[in-house]
Design an enzyme around this catalytic site. Structure first.
Site, PDB file in Angstrom:
ATOM      1  N   SER A  75      -0.177  -8.352  -1.422  1.00 47.23           N
ATOM      2  CA  SER A  75      -0.536  -8.320  -0.005  1.00 47.23           C
ATOM      3  C   SER A  75      -1.663  -9.299   0.312  1.00 47.23           C
ATOM      4  O   SER A  75      -2.417  -9.721  -0.572  1.00 47.23           O
ATOM      5  CB  SER A  75      -0.971  -6.902   0.392  1.00 47.23           C
ATOM      6  OG  SER A  75       0.094  -5.999   0.206  1.00 47.23           O
TER       7      SER A  75
HETATM    8  N1  SAH Z   1       0.028  -2.780  -3.418  1.00 50.11           N
HETATM    9  C1  SAH Z   1       0.568  -4.123  -3.655  1.00 50.11           C
HETATM   10  C2  SAH Z   1       1.584  -4.487  -2.623  1.00 50.11           C
HETATM   11  C3  SAH Z   1       2.918  -4.547  -3.229  1.00 50.11           C
HETATM   12  S1  SAH Z   1       4.245  -4.946  -2.136  1.00 50.11           S
HETATM   13  C4  SAH Z   1      -0.560  -5.136  -3.733  1.00 50.11           C
HETATM   14  O1  SAH Z   1      -1.653  -4.762  -4.127  1.00 50.11           O
HETATM   15  O2  SAH Z   1      -0.366  -6.307  -3.481  1.00 50.11           O
HETATM   16  C5  SAH Z   1       5.043  -3.378  -1.995  1.00 50.11           C
HETATM   17  C6  SAH Z   1       5.619  -2.784  -3.248  1.00 50.11           C
HETATM   18  O3  SAH Z   1       6.242  -1.558  -2.857  1.00 50.11           O
HETATM   19  C7  SAH Z   1       6.707  -3.618  -3.929  1.00 50.11           C
HETATM   20  O4  SAH Z   1       6.343  -3.866  -5.249  1.00 50.11           O
HETATM   21  C8  SAH Z   1       7.953  -2.721  -3.840  1.00 50.11           C
HETATM   22  O5  SAH Z   1       8.789  -2.817  -4.967  1.00 50.11           O
HETATM   23  C9  SAH Z   1       7.341  -1.341  -3.728  1.00 50.11           C
HETATM   24  N2  SAH Z   1       8.206  -0.297  -3.174  1.00 50.11           N
HETATM   25  C10 SAH Z   1       9.173  -0.436  -2.229  1.00 50.11           C
HETATM   26  N3  SAH Z   1       9.767   0.742  -1.994  1.00 50.11           N
HETATM   27  C11 SAH Z   1       9.169   1.659  -2.810  1.00 50.11           C
HETATM   28  C12 SAH Z   1       9.361   3.051  -3.046  1.00 50.11           C
HETATM   29  N4  SAH Z   1      10.291   3.770  -2.390  1.00 50.11           N
HETATM   30  N5  SAH Z   1       8.569   3.670  -3.947  1.00 50.11           N
HETATM   31  C13 SAH Z   1       7.623   2.975  -4.640  1.00 50.11           C
HETATM   32  N6  SAH Z   1       7.417   1.648  -4.468  1.00 50.11           N
HETATM   33  C14 SAH Z   1       8.169   0.995  -3.569  1.00 50.11           C
END
Ligand code: SAH
Length: 226
Positions: A75
């Site tokens: 992010s």
């Molecule tokens: N927290 C991260 C952001 C990751 S982007 C950071 O620090 O940058 C969002 C993430 O959510 C992705 O890796 C995606 O695979 C995950 N995601 C999507 N749907 C999900 C679900 N139902 N349960 C858990 N993770 C999920």
């Protein structure tokens, strides 16, 4: 300055400046024009470069999302800082994160002194994030592969829950796993379009006070393995 304009020299310092600027500019909507010292110090301390693929390292301190593989992203630093700020994390807090990705937000919460439980639906990302967090010394974070819609009932209740993928509506199981006074920060809205970042605070009677904070763009919260 010239090197900044060319985009080649973003550092932790310039990243912090960009976060402070965005906080100021969005303060009327978020109610947080200046983020707390603990959040800002933590954003400065955690090495974002350690969470991005080799090819993205030159851009690690730019204030924008970057690809991390599997169609997912790390992010934008301002959004990570804002969501952390809205969680009002105290040292020792128990936090659930849905969407571990590369583990950057997990590290930020850990650095603030929280015990973090983080769920990631893409198993290889969960495995890599767990190894990375361990190597960096964040031993108070636990990552598991799975669908975060269900939360982590075995470890509930939580002082805070952060969802870093967009849901069409707030999953009821997550609200159920907040302690009274606990906070939930989540982007709500359709996949592939702008969502609204929301902050909910659970009252003693189980109902929630909700505030819409800011338009954001997140990858979708999927159902089951991607
Ligand atoms: N927290 C991260 C952001 C990751 S982007 C950071 O620090 O940058 C969002 C993430 O959510 C992705 O890796 C995606 O695979 C995950 N995601 C999507 N749907 C999900 C679900 N139902 N349960 C858990 N993770 C999920």
């Amino acid at each position: 300055m010239l090197r900044n304009l060319l985009g080649a020299s973003a550092t932790a310092d310039t990243m912090l400046e960009a976060i402070a600027r965005d906080a100021q500019e969005t303060g009327d909507k978020t109610g947080r024009p200046v983020f707390g010292d603990a959040v800002m110090d933590t954003m400065h301390t955690v090495p974002r470069a350690a969470f991005v693929p080799e090819a993205e390292k030159p851009f690690a301190y730019e204030n924008r999302p970057l690809p991390i593989g599997h169609g997912q992203t790390i992010s934008q630093p301002f959004v990570v800082a804002l969501m952390t700020e809205l969680l009002d994390v105290e040292p020792g807090a128990r936090i659930l994160e849905v969407g571990t990705g590369c583990g950057y937000q997990t590290a930020i919460l850990s650095e603030l002194g929280a015990t973090v439980y983080s769920v990631e639906v893409v198993a290889p990302l969960a495995t890599a994030a767990a190894a990375r967090l361990k190597a960096l010394g964040y031993t108070q974070a636990t990552v598991r592969a799975g669908d975060g819609h269900a939360g982590w009932p075995e470890e509930a209740p939580f002082d805070g829950i952060i969802v870093t993928a967009a849901a069409p509506s707030v999953p009821a199981a997550l609200v159920d796993q907040l302690r009274p006074g606990g906070r939930l920060v989540i982007p709500v809205g359709p996949a592939g379009a702008t969502q609204q970042l929301q902050r909910l605070e659970r009252r003693a009677d189980g109902s929630c006070e909700a505030k819409t904070v800011l338009p954001v763009a997140f990858v979708p919260l999927t159902r089951g393995p991607a």
